[in-house]
Design an enzyme around this catalytic site. Structure first.
Site, PDB file in Angstrom:
ATOM      1  N   ALA B  74       0.883  -1.175   0.000  1.00  0.00           N
ATOM      2  CA  ALA B  74       0.000   0.000   0.000  1.00  0.00           C
ATOM      3  C   ALA B  74       0.914   1.216   0.000  1.00  0.00           C
ATOM      4  CB  ALA B  74      -0.923  -0.017   1.212  1.00  0.00           C
ATOM      5  N   ILE B  75       1.665   1.350  -1.101  1.00  0.00           N
ATOM      6  CA  ILE B  75       2.591   2.479  -1.225  1.00  0.00           C
ATOM      7  C   ILE B  75       1.771   3.765  -1.317  1.00  0.00           C
ATOM      8  CG2 ILE B  75       4.476   3.492  -2.625  1.00  0.00           C
ATOM      9  CD1 ILE B  75       5.237   0.723  -1.488  1.00  0.00           C
ATOM     10  N   GLY B  76       0.629   3.689  -1.991  1.00  0.00           N
ATOM     11  CA  GLY B  76      -0.212   4.877  -2.149  1.00  0.00           C
ATOM     12  C   GLY B  76       0.273   5.795  -3.254  1.00  0.00           C
ATOM     13  N   CYS B 133      -6.805   3.629  -9.486  1.00  0.00           N
ATOM     14  CA  CYS B 133      -6.811   4.763  -8.549  1.00  0.00           C
ATOM     15  C   CYS B 133      -8.249   5.083  -8.151  1.00  0.00           C
ATOM     16  CB  CYS B 133      -6.226   6.006  -9.192  1.00  0.00           C
ATOM     17  SG  CYS B 133      -4.688   5.748 -10.047  1.00  0.00           S
ATOM     18  N   GLY B 246       1.603 -10.468 -13.400  1.00  0.00           N
ATOM     19  CA  GLY B 246       1.037 -11.035 -12.183  1.00  0.00           C
ATOM     20  C   GLY B 246       1.842 -12.268 -11.819  1.00  0.00           C
ATOM     21  N   GLY B 268       7.245  -7.989 -12.057  1.00  0.00           N
ATOM     22  CA  GLY B 268       7.098  -7.021 -10.974  1.00  0.00           C
ATOM     23  C   GLY B 268       7.781  -7.442  -9.697  1.00  0.00           C
TER      24      GLY B 268
HETATM   25  C1  LIG Z   1       5.435  -2.142  -4.524  1.00  0.00           C
HETATM   26  C2  LIG Z   1       4.510  -2.118  -5.709  1.00  0.00           C
HETATM   27  C3  LIG Z   1       4.176  -0.900  -6.302  1.00  0.00           C
HETATM   28  C4  LIG Z   1       3.299  -0.845  -7.393  1.00  0.00           C
HETATM   29  N1  LIG Z   1       3.008   0.363  -7.964  1.00  0.00           N
HETATM   30  C5  LIG Z   1       2.212   0.415  -9.062  1.00  0.00           C
HETATM   31  C6  LIG Z   1       1.953   1.661  -9.732  1.00  0.00           C
HETATM   32  O1  LIG Z   1       2.486   2.712  -9.374  1.00  0.00           O
HETATM   33  N2  LIG Z   1       1.114   1.660 -10.817  1.00  0.00           N
HETATM   34  C7  LIG Z   1       0.543   0.493 -11.271  1.00  0.00           C
HETATM   35  O2  LIG Z   1      -0.180   0.542 -12.257  1.00  0.00           O
HETATM   36  N3  LIG Z   1       0.796  -0.698 -10.672  1.00  0.00           N
HETATM   37  C8  LIG Z   1       1.611  -0.761  -9.591  1.00  0.00           C
HETATM   38  N4  LIG Z   1       1.868  -1.991  -8.991  1.00  0.00           N
HETATM   39  C9  LIG Z   1       1.279  -3.223  -9.558  1.00  0.00           C
HETATM   40  C10 LIG Z   1       2.272  -3.947 -10.470  1.00  0.00           C
HETATM   41  O3  LIG Z   1       2.651  -3.124 -11.568  1.00  0.00           O
HETATM   42  C11 LIG Z   1       1.688  -5.272 -11.008  1.00  0.00           C
HETATM   43  O4  LIG Z   1       0.527  -4.998 -11.742  1.00  0.00           O
HETATM   44  C12 LIG Z   1       1.336  -6.259  -9.921  1.00  0.00           C
HETATM   45  O5  LIG Z   1       2.257  -6.172  -8.851  1.00  0.00           O
HETATM   46  C13 LIG Z   1       1.286  -7.711 -10.399  1.00  0.00           C
HETATM   47  O6  LIG Z   1       2.531  -8.149 -10.902  1.00  0.00           O
HETATM   48  P1  LIG Z   1       3.637  -8.932 -10.027  1.00  0.00           P
HETATM   49  O7  LIG Z   1       2.939 -10.036  -9.309  1.00  0.00           O
HETATM   50  O8  LIG Z   1       4.666  -9.397 -11.013  1.00  0.00           O
HETATM   51  O9  LIG Z   1       4.212  -7.924  -9.068  1.00  0.00           O
HETATM   52  C14 LIG Z   1       2.747  -2.055  -7.904  1.00  0.00           C
HETATM   53  C15 LIG Z   1       3.093  -3.274  -7.309  1.00  0.00           C
HETATM   54  C16 LIG Z   1       3.970  -3.333  -6.231  1.00  0.00           C
HETATM   55  C17 LIG Z   1       4.316  -4.666  -5.633  1.00  0.00           C
END
Ligand SMILES: Cc1cc2nc3c(=O)[nH]c(=O)nc-3n(C[C@H](O)[C@H](O)[C@H](O)COP(=O)(O)O)c2cc1C
Ligand SMILES: Cc1cc2nc3c(=O)[nH]c(=O)nc-3n(C[C@H](O)[C@H](O)[C@H](O)COP(=O)(O)OP(=O)(O)OC[C@H]3O[C@@H](n4cnc5c(N)ncnc54)[C@H](O)[C@@H]3O)c2cc1C
Ligand code: FES
Lengths: 262, 305
Positions: B74-76, B133, B246, B268
C-alpha cells in the site's frame, strides 16, 4: 552507491546467547565496497519467503573478503530462523552493501549508542573510529537483559557503559540513563536502536546543543530505493519524490536526527 | 542447434520491441536504482512507476508485508509529479536503447488528462493508464471497477494522447472481460493486466493490521494462476494486444502468459527477490524457443486456446 548481488559462503556461525546469532560469511565483492552503518539484503532460500531481510554489517574485512552479521531470530517459521540453521559451507544470497552508512565528523568527540538489535552495527563504527583515529569515543550499549552480546568486543575498543531494561547489568533503564549515570559527554551522537531510544537521544542532543545521527528501521521490499516501501517522514522535501518522505534504504538508514520526524 | 535463427521481436501498437519483456510499474522505479544491477538495454521496454500531475505523498508505513509466496503493498502511489519525472527520470531512461512506457495515475479525469497532455510532446513510446486509482469525484470507487467509468476515462485520455494508450486493468472485478471490452470500445490501443488483488494481513502477535492502510494490493507468485486465467479471458474477448503480468518469476511463467494471449509480459514483485530476473527471462525465452524449434515468438502468442 555501488552494490552487487553475491552468493556468500558461510564461514562459521555461532549463537551469542538465546536467539542472537553471529554469522561470518565469505563475500569478497561486498566486503570490498562496505562502509560502517551499511546493511545487506539477505534472501531466504525458501521460495515462499519473497522479501529480503535487511541486516546491518556488524563487521567486514576487505582483505579476508568476509562479512559479519549479528541478528536476532524474531520467531518461529521466520526468515531469520532459517538463517540461524546455516552451517559452514552453506551458501546464502546477498545484495549489498546498501544504504549510506555513518559519516564520522573528525575531531568531534563521539558517543556511540546501540540499543537492542541496534547494537551490532555500532561495533564496526567503533573499530573504524579507533583504527583511523578519527576522534575520541565513548560507547553506550542498551541491552534488554543479562544477554550482553558483543559487550566484551566493545570494551576492547573504547570505554563502554551499559544499561539494561531489567537492571541485570549496568544502569537499570535506557541508554540515556546510562549516559546520565556515567556522566558521558561528547559533541556528536551516533545511534542505532528502537525508535523511542532514538527520539530520547535526539531530545537529549537538542538540549545539549549536540549533533545526533540515527540509523532508522523500516519494512523494505526492494532495498535499493526503487519501490518506495521504506520511507520515513522528513522535515524538508525529499529529493526523490518532492514530498516529505526519505527512503530508509537509499537515503538512509543513517540520518541527521533533525532531518527526519522521529 | 545454435544455428537455428529465432525472432523475439514483437510489434506492440505499432512500436517495435526487441523482445516482449518489460517490468511492472512501481517495482522498478524508473530503472535508475536497478541500472547498476541490470543492463536496461536488454529489456524490451521499461515501464515506470505511476506518475501524477503533481507530487503524491503516498500512505503511512508499514507499506509492505510479506505473505506466503506473495506480498501486500500500500505504497499509495507516492511520486514526484510529472515535471520532475520528465526532467530527471525520462532524461535518464532516454540514455538507453529500450522503449519507455509511462504509467499514469490520477484522482479525476482532469488529472489523468493533464499528465497525458504533458507527455504528448515527449519522447515516450506508450502510456499505461492505471485505472485502479480511487475516483475522488465518484466517492473513491476505482475507475477500474466500473465499465462505464473505464470507457469514459479511456475516451478522455485518447482524445489528448499522442502515444498509444494501454489501459491497465484491476483484477478486483467480477468480469474482467467486460472491463477489457469497455476499454476497447473507448478506443484503447492495448490493455495490461493484472494489477494487484486487494488483500489483508493481520499481525497476530501485535494484534493489529500488518499494513498501516489495513488493506493492500497482493502480488507475487501466489497470484500467477489468477493472472494467467484473466489474460486468457481477455485475449478471447478483445482484439487489441495485451501486456500480461502477475507473479511472473521465471521464464516458464512468462511463456505461460504469452501462450495465454499476452504479446508482452511484465515482471514485478520478482525484481525484489531476484534483481536480475528480467535479464534471465529474456535469455530464457530464447533458450525455450531453441529447445522447441520455435522460429518466431509471435507464433506463441495466444497459441493455447
Ligand atoms: C510495490 C509495488 C508498487 C506498485 N506500484 C504500481 C503503480 O504505481 N502503478 C501500477 O499501475 N501498478 C503498480 N503496482 C502493480 C504492479 O505493476 C503489477 O501490476 C502487480 O504487482 C502484479 O505483478 P507482479 O505479481 O509481477 O508484481 C505495484 C506493485 C507493487 C508490488
Ligand atoms: C537497515 C536495517 C538494518 C537492520 N539490521 C539488523 C541487524 O543487524 N540485526 C538484526 O537482528 N536485525 C536487523 N534489522 C531488523 C531485521 O531486518 C528484521 O528483524 C528481520 O527482517 C525480520 O525478519 P524475519 O525473517 O525474522 O521475520 P518475518 O516475520 O519472517 O519477516 C517478514 C517480513 O517483515 C520484515 N520485517 C520484520 N521485522 C522487521 C523489522 N524490524 N525491520 C524491517 N523489516 C522487518 C522482514 O524483512 C520480512 O520482509 C535491521 C533492519 C533494517 C531496516
Ligand atoms: S525498500 Fe524499496 S525503496 Fe526502500
Amino acid at each position: 552507491m555501488q552494490k552487487t548481488e553475491e552468493m556468500a559462503t558461510v564461514l562459521e556461525q555461532q549463537a551469542l546467547g538465546s536467539n542472537i546469532f553471529d554469522l561470518k560469511l565469505k563475500a569478497p565483492q561486498i566486503a570490498k565496497l562496505a562502509k560502517a552503518g551499511q546493511f545487506v539484503s539477505v534472501y531466504p532460500n525458501r521460495a515462499d519467503k519473497l522479501l529480503p531481510r535487511p541486516i546491518s554489517l556488524c563487521g567486514f574485512d576487505p582483505k579476508e573478503g568476509s562479512l559479519r552479521l549479528v541478528y536476532r531470530v524474531t520467531g518461529e517459521h521466520t526468515g531469520t530462523e532459517e538463517f540461524s540453521r546455516l552451517q559452514a559451507g552453506d551458501t546464502i544470497r546477498l545484495l549489498g552493501p546498501l544504504g549510506n552508512g555513518f559519516t564520522v565528523e573528525p575531531g568531534k568527540k563521539a558517543i556511540l549508542v546501540g540499543g537492542g538489535i541496534g547494537v551490532p552495527p555500532m561495533l564496526e563504527l567503533a573499530k573504524q573510529i579507533k583504527a583511523q583515529q578519527l576522534c575520541e569515543q565513548t560507547i553506550v550499549m542498551g541491552y534488554r537483559d543479562a544477554n550482553t552480546f558483543l559487550l566484551d568486543e566493545f570494551e576492547q575498543v573504547a570505554t563502554t557503559v551499559v544499561s539494561s531494561d531489567d537492571g541485570a547489568v549496568g544502569t537499570k533503564g535506557t541508554a540515556i540513563d546510562a549516559i546520565l549515570a556515567n556522566h558521558v559527554t561528547g559533541d556528536v551522537i551516533y545511534a542505532c536502536g528502537p525508535k523511542p531510544m532514538l527520539r530520547a537521544l535526539r531530545d537529549y542532543a537538542r538540549a545539549k546543543g549536540m549533533r545526533c545521527f540515527v540509523s532508522m528501521e523500516e519494512r523494505m521490499a526492494c532495498g535499493i530505493g526503487a519501490c518506495l516501501a521504506c520511507v520515513c517522514q522528513s522535515t524538508h522535501e525529499d529529493g526523490h519524490s518532492n514530498v516529505k518522505n526519505k527512503r530508509v534504504c537509499a537515503d538512509g538508514p543513517v540520518f541527521d536526527a533533525e532531518e527526519i520526524e522521529l | 542447434m545454435s544455428e537455428f535463427n529465432i525472432n523475439t521481436a514483437v510489434d506492440f501498437c505499432g512500436i517495435p520491441m526487441k523482445n516482449p519483456v518489460t517490468v511492472a510499474s512501481g517495482t522498478f522505479g524508473s530503472g535508475m536504482e536497478y541500472s547498476d544491477l541490470v543492463d536496461l538495454n536488454v529489456l524490451g521496454a521499461v515501464t515506470t512507476k505511476g506518475v501524477a500531475n503533481h507530487p503524491w505523498a503516498g500512505n503511512p508505513t508499514p507499506r509492505v508485508a510479506e505473505t506466503k509466496s506473495g506480498m501486500l503493498n500500500a505504497i499509495g502511489l507516492q511520486n514526484p509529479g510529472i515535471d520532475t519525472f520528465i526532467e530527471r527520470d525520462l532524461a535518464f531512461l532516454k540514455q538507453y536503447d529500450t522503449r519507455v512506457i509511462v504509467n499514469v495515475c490520477g484522482h479525476s479525469e482532469e488529472e489523468y488528462v493533464d499528465v497525458v497532455e504533458r507527455l504528448a510532446d515527449t519522447d515516450v513510446d506508450l502510456l499505461e493508464i492505471n485505472i485502479s486509482c480511487p475516483n475522488v469525484k465518484e466517492g473513491g470507487i476505482a475507475f477500474g471497477q466500473d465499465p462505464k467509468q473505464a470507457m469514459a476515462i479511456t475516451k478522455a485520455v485518447k482524445t489528448k494522447a499522442k502515444q498509444p494508450i494501454i489501459m491497465k486493468l484491476s483484477p478486483n472485478v467480477t468480469d474482467i472481460a467486460e472491463m477489457a471490452r469497455a476499454c476497447e470500445a473507448g478506443g484503447a490501443d492495448a490493455v495490461s493486466l493484472i494489477n494487484t488483488l486487494t488483500g489483508m494481513k493481520i499481525d497476530i502477535h501485535r494484534r493489529t493490521f500488518a499494513l498501516a492502510n489495513k488493506t493492500g494490493g497482493m502480488s507475487g507468485p501466489a497470484v500467477h494462476p489468477i493472472a494467467v486465467r484473466m489474460v486468457y479471458q481477455v485475449a478471447q474477448a478483445v482484439n487489441i494486444p495485451i501486456i500480461g503480468m502477475g507473479g511472473i518469476a521465471s521464464t516458464e511463467d512468462a511463456i505461460e502468459m504469452i501462450l495465454a494471449g499476452a504479446t508482452m509480459v511484465s515482471v514485478g514483485t520478482a525484481n525484489f527477490f531476484d534483481p536480475t530476473i528480467t535479464q534471465k527471462i529474456v535469455a530464457g525465452i530464447e533458450d525455450y524457443m531453441r529447445k522447441y524449434q520455435i522460429a518466431d515468438i509471435r507464433d506463441l502468442i495466444g497459441a493455447v486456446r
